[in-house]
Write an enzyme that holds these catalytic residues in place. Sequence first.
Site, short mmCIF file in Angstrom:
data_model
loop_
_atom_site.label_atom_id
_atom_site.label_comp_id
_atom_site.label_asym_id
_atom_site.label_seq_id
_atom_site.Cartn_x
_atom_site.Cartn_y
_atom_site.Cartn_z
N SER A 162 0.57 -1.09 0.46
CA SER A 162 -0.60 0.50 -0.02
C SER A 162 0.47 1.19 -0.05
CB SER A 162 -1.03 0.21 0.92
OG SER A 162 -0.14 0.49 2.44
N LYS A 163 0.63 2.12 -0.59
CA LYS A 163 0.87 3.27 -0.41
C LYS A 163 1.55 4.51 1.09
CE LYS A 163 -2.61 4.44 -4.77
NZ LYS A 163 -3.19 5.65 -4.91
N ARG A 164 0.08 3.78 1.63
CA ARG A 164 0.34 4.03 2.65
C ARG A 164 1.48 3.97 3.40
NH1 ARG A 164 -3.75 3.11 5.69
NH2 ARG A 164 -5.24 2.49 3.54
N GLY A 171 5.10 3.18 0.91
CA GLY A 171 5.85 4.79 0.48
C GLY A 171 6.21 4.71 -0.84
#
Length: 488
Positions: free
Chosen positions: A240-242, A245
């Site tokens: 995930s992006k969160r 990163g």
Amino acid sequence: MPRVRFAPSPTGFLHIGSARTFIFNWLYARHEHGTMILRIDDTDADRNTRESETSIFEGLQWLELDWDEQYRQSERLELHGQVAQAIFRKGLAYRDFTPAGAEEEKSRQEGAWLFNAEMRELSAEESDRRAAAGEPFVLRFRVPRDSPRDIRFRDSVYGEQSKSTADIEDFALLRSNGLPTYHMASCADDIDLGISHIIRGQDHLTNTFKHVLIFEAAGAAIPEFAHLPLLIAPDGSKLSKRRHGPVVSVTTYRDAGFLPQAFVNFVCLLGWSPKDDRDRMSVQEMVDAFSFEGINRSNAVVNFREDDPFDPKAVWLNAQHLMALAPEDLAGRLLPFLRAAGFEAEPGKLLRVAPLIRERIKTLRDVATAADFFFASELAPYDSAELIPQKGDAAMALLVLRAALPVLAAAEFTHPALDAALRAEAQRLGVKAGQMFQPIRVAVCGRKAAPPLFETLEVLGRETCLHRVDRAIHLLESRNEAVSHVDS
Ligand code: GLU
């Protein structure tokens, strides 16, 4: 002819998982000679940003894959509203006037919230009256309740799927501000755009039951579905992006000097494999080999580490693809990386350098460390001990380099001529060829590990070679002085 779509929500950078969804849609479209559609799912005004949209386009453009049609969901709100109204007019949706927040409260108290009986049973007259009075409402799908039935569809990856309507809540089609929900907008667009195959992440598998209900209610044909396995981090967590990163951003690969075709190759092997289990494939080979049958259901791991964001397989594939590039293409792609590292690279020269270094680089960015000595006017300082050949000493290095000067000054400056002349000189001096070549290599490159010597000399040119050998001689002389000084 199949029509497929990639429908990113502009709420962050282009994630490697989204890139994979794009790539699989694209491969399928191209394999089947169908149509690839890009649809920006930008109806969630609270979460969308322009920067994110820009970065998604940046990522997609880098992939060097094209699309045939492009839409923006926010420009199609009228259509979404019309489809919602049509469903409402058929009695398959109802207005829910429950104030915002109340139902959320309810779901927290009672677990799975399915519907609010009072709202579901509101008479048509009262519903119309309250709506006409301007009372806000959510338009909800009236999931069949009296005799629950199974909603079924066949997923090309996950097989037969079924869920009872008794387990599906009366989901919203329009929000209280009149805007469509994801389910409504997505299905209305899929119907209107004639999407034949919906290829997307496995996280949407359960949404599909609702979508089937919408397609049925709208009287539309149900498209085919292919859901793609999740991408996970080495620790098993969902990518995930969160959480992870920039490691999962497509532009991270671009900026690190990956080739788009190598990245596409890497990503398409995350959850898919061709029948013959090949690894390295050109984009055309991927198009030719692509089929849903090759997609497996298990999650695919992207093997990054704390100190290295890139999966070793991605790096290996990149090196393979670098080897396959035409010299002009390779040089053209290396140029910006060389310039970014501060070298005034001249394209004509880079074209000659590129084939010499391609085996020594794994990413385009490596050019700055693998080819620096071709472009720097002066070599970076190196240890003069490096000039000393194997089974030789500083005196031998000096002898060899001094003898090389007149040869370099007189020889025809082509690699075969240099090869012959320097070999002959080694013989005359009574040293092994390797003992002759190593001091010269280090003198002109500043290191032992370097591309083939004679081609390198040829590209560097007579003047630079003479200058650098001369400097190496001085280096050795001052080293000798220092040594004899200590001795005395
Ligand atoms: N905008 C949705 C997403 O990014 C699209 C899902 C779909 O393909 O239907 O997940």
